[in-house]
Design an enzyme around this catalytic site. Structure first.
Site, PDB file in Angstrom:
ATOM      1  N   ASN A   1       0.873  -1.187   0.000  1.00 12.48           N
ATOM      2  CA  ASN A   1       0.000   0.000   0.000  1.00 12.48           C
ATOM      3  C   ASN A   1       0.901   1.226   0.000  1.00 12.48           C
ATOM      4  OD1 ASN A   1      -1.822   2.035   0.514  1.00 12.48           O
ATOM      5  ND2 ASN A   1      -2.211   1.443   2.642  1.00 12.48           N
ATOM      6  N   TRP A   2       1.009   1.859  -1.163  1.00 14.93           N
ATOM      7  CA  TRP A   2       1.938   2.993  -1.284  1.00 14.93           C
ATOM      8  C   TRP A   2       1.381   4.252  -0.622  1.00 14.93           C
ATOM      9  CZ3 TRP A   2       4.210   3.094  -6.983  1.00 14.93           C
ATOM     10  CH2 TRP A   2       4.868   1.876  -7.224  1.00 14.93           C
ATOM     11  N   LYS A   3       0.117   4.259  -0.294  1.00 11.64           N
ATOM     12  CA  LYS A   3      -0.541   5.444   0.291  1.00 11.64           C
ATOM     13  C   LYS A   3      -0.330   6.656  -0.633  1.00 11.64           C
ATOM     14  CE  LYS A   3       0.228   3.399   4.774  1.00 11.64           C
ATOM     15  NZ  LYS A   3       0.123   3.558   6.205  1.00 11.64           N
TER      16      LYS A   3
ATOM     17  N   HIS B   1      -9.329   0.664   4.935  1.00  6.20           N
ATOM     18  CA  HIS B   1      -8.062   0.952   5.625  1.00  6.20           C
ATOM     19  C   HIS B   1      -8.335   1.919   6.772  1.00  6.20           C
ATOM     20  CE1 HIS B   1      -4.028   2.381   6.428  1.00  6.20           C
ATOM     21  NE2 HIS B   1      -3.590   1.295   5.819  1.00  6.20           N
TER      22      HIS B   1
ATOM     23  N   GLU C   1      -6.797   4.408   7.873  1.00  7.47           N
ATOM     24  CA  GLU C   1      -6.618   5.841   7.570  1.00  7.47           C
ATOM     25  C   GLU C   1      -7.856   6.396   6.885  1.00  7.47           C
ATOM     26  OE1 GLU C   1      -2.851   5.498   5.557  1.00  7.47           O
ATOM     27  OE2 GLU C   1      -1.921   4.924   7.444  1.00  7.47           O
TER      28      GLU C   1
ATOM     29  N   GLU D   1      -5.225  -5.405  10.502  1.00  5.29           N
ATOM     30  CA  GLU D   1      -4.228  -4.365  10.710  1.00  5.29           C
ATOM     31  C   GLU D   1      -4.511  -3.646  12.028  1.00  5.29           C
ATOM     32  OE1 GLU D   1      -2.312  -2.984   6.874  1.00  5.29           O
ATOM     33  OE2 GLU D   1      -4.159  -1.865   7.019  1.00  5.29           O
TER      34      GLU D   1
ATOM     35  N   GLY E   1       2.435   2.105  10.740  1.00  3.64           N
ATOM     36  CA  GLY E   1       3.355   3.233  10.613  1.00  3.64           C
ATOM     37  C   GLY E   1       3.995   3.659  11.926  1.00  3.64           C
TER      38      GLY E   1
ATOM     39  N   SER F   1       3.558  -2.239  10.377  1.00  2.00           N
ATOM     40  CA  SER F   1       5.006  -2.205  10.583  1.00  2.00           C
ATOM     41  C   SER F   1       5.693  -3.531  10.260  1.00  2.00           C
ATOM     42  CB  SER F   1       5.341  -1.746  12.004  1.00  2.00           C
ATOM     43  OG  SER F   1       4.872  -0.428  12.203  1.00  2.00           O
TER      44      SER F   1
ATOM     45  N   GLY G   1       2.905  -1.210   4.269  1.00  2.00           N
ATOM     46  CA  GLY G   1       2.905   0.217   3.965  1.00  2.00           C
ATOM     47  C   GLY G   1       4.327   0.685   3.652  1.00  2.00           C
ATOM     48  N   GLY G   2       4.967   1.290   4.643  1.00  2.00           N
ATOM     49  CA  GLY G   2       6.288   1.910   4.472  1.00  2.00           C
ATOM     50  C   GLY G   2       7.292   1.050   3.723  1.00  2.00           C
TER      51      GLY G   2
END
Ligand code: PEP
Length: 252
Positions: free
Chosen positions: A9-11, A97, A99, A169, A175, A215, A236-237
């Site tokens: 997930n590149w966000k 998600h 967010e 999640e 994150g 993470s 993610g990251g």
């Protein structure tokens, strides 16, 4: 047998040229045999999807979107529909998600509409669920995920549910650098699979991929993925660096 999946997930990261380069680099690093074992998914920003579709091999990488609209078309300024995504070759959509739930007010009601749009276009959903820190501390995490599933995806028919990939999640791990321990992940993944069995059947539960997200990195992926009910990760990251993402894929 259920699929092992690693999804990035590149966000809201990368400019178009950087995104194309990242996708191309990843595409080069993967070979077809790896993809037979682990399905690799990337979810770049909307603006990148059509261009990235042209530089990746769809046998190696599945392209996903990070969200979609509640309706098919019409006067919904700023929205992108599942039909539009399908039209440019996007077959998977991440929904729910945390967010989006917290910053953009996705509720079970709007998520049900979005899931319906995705399924109407014969696409797959990666449906995210998970508790916030307060809920985990109050030991309400089981209750929270059950509610999130019951209000949306457990309302689907068996045939519809077969197009759902689940992603657990814990919000406190997204994150933050804090990861659920392998035991915590296995415990709740087994619980989620049990809920799928209760709502559908053992066979459907066995065939449902349940990803862990929060993470996850090359240092902890192996331990997390070695649990019997953890079928991969939503990353993610670490999905923004081709080497790290590839190392996570190789953790299986
Ligand atoms: C995510 O946003 O889905 C996620 C898991 O992020 P990170 O890996 O950065 O915690």
């Amino acid at each position: 047998m259920r699929k092992k999946i690693v999804a990035g997930n590149w966000k809201m990261n990368t400019q178009l040229s950087e995104g194309i380069e990242l996708a191309q680099t990843l595409n080069k690093k993967l070979d077809n045999s790896e993809n037979e074992e682990v399905k690799v998914v990337i979810a770049p920003p909307f603006t990148h999807l059509a261009s990235i579709k042209n530089v990746i091999d769809s046998k190696k990488i599945t392209l996903a979107a990070q969200n979609c609209a509640t309706h098919e078309k019409g006067a919904y300024t700023g929205e992108i529909s599942a039909t539009m995504l399908k039209n440019i070759g996007v077959d998977t959509v991440i929904l729910g998600h945390s967010e989006r739930r917290s910053y953009y007010y996705d509720t079970s009601e709007t998520l049900s509409l979005k899931v319906a749009q995705v399924l109407a276009n014969k696409q797959e959903v990666i449906f995210c669920i998970g508790e916030v820190l307060k809920e985990r501390e109050a030991e309400k995490h089981f209750e929270v995920v059950k509610k999130q599933l019951s209000e949306v995806v457990f309302k689907l028919s068996e045939a519809e549910f077969e197009n759902i990939i689940l992603a657990y999640e814990p919000v406190w791990a997204i994150g933050t650098g804090k990861t659920a321990s392998p035991e915590q992940a296995q415990e709740i993944h087994a619980y989620i699979r049990g809920l799928v069995a209760e709502n559908y059947s053992n066979e459907i539960a066995e065939n449902t991929s349940i990803l862990y997200g929060g993470s996850c990195n090359p240092g902890n992926a192996k331990e997390l993925f070695s649990n019997k009910d953890v079928d991969g990760g939503l990353i993610g990251g670490a999905s923004l660096k081709a080497d790290d993402f590839k190392a996570i894929i190789n953790s299986f």
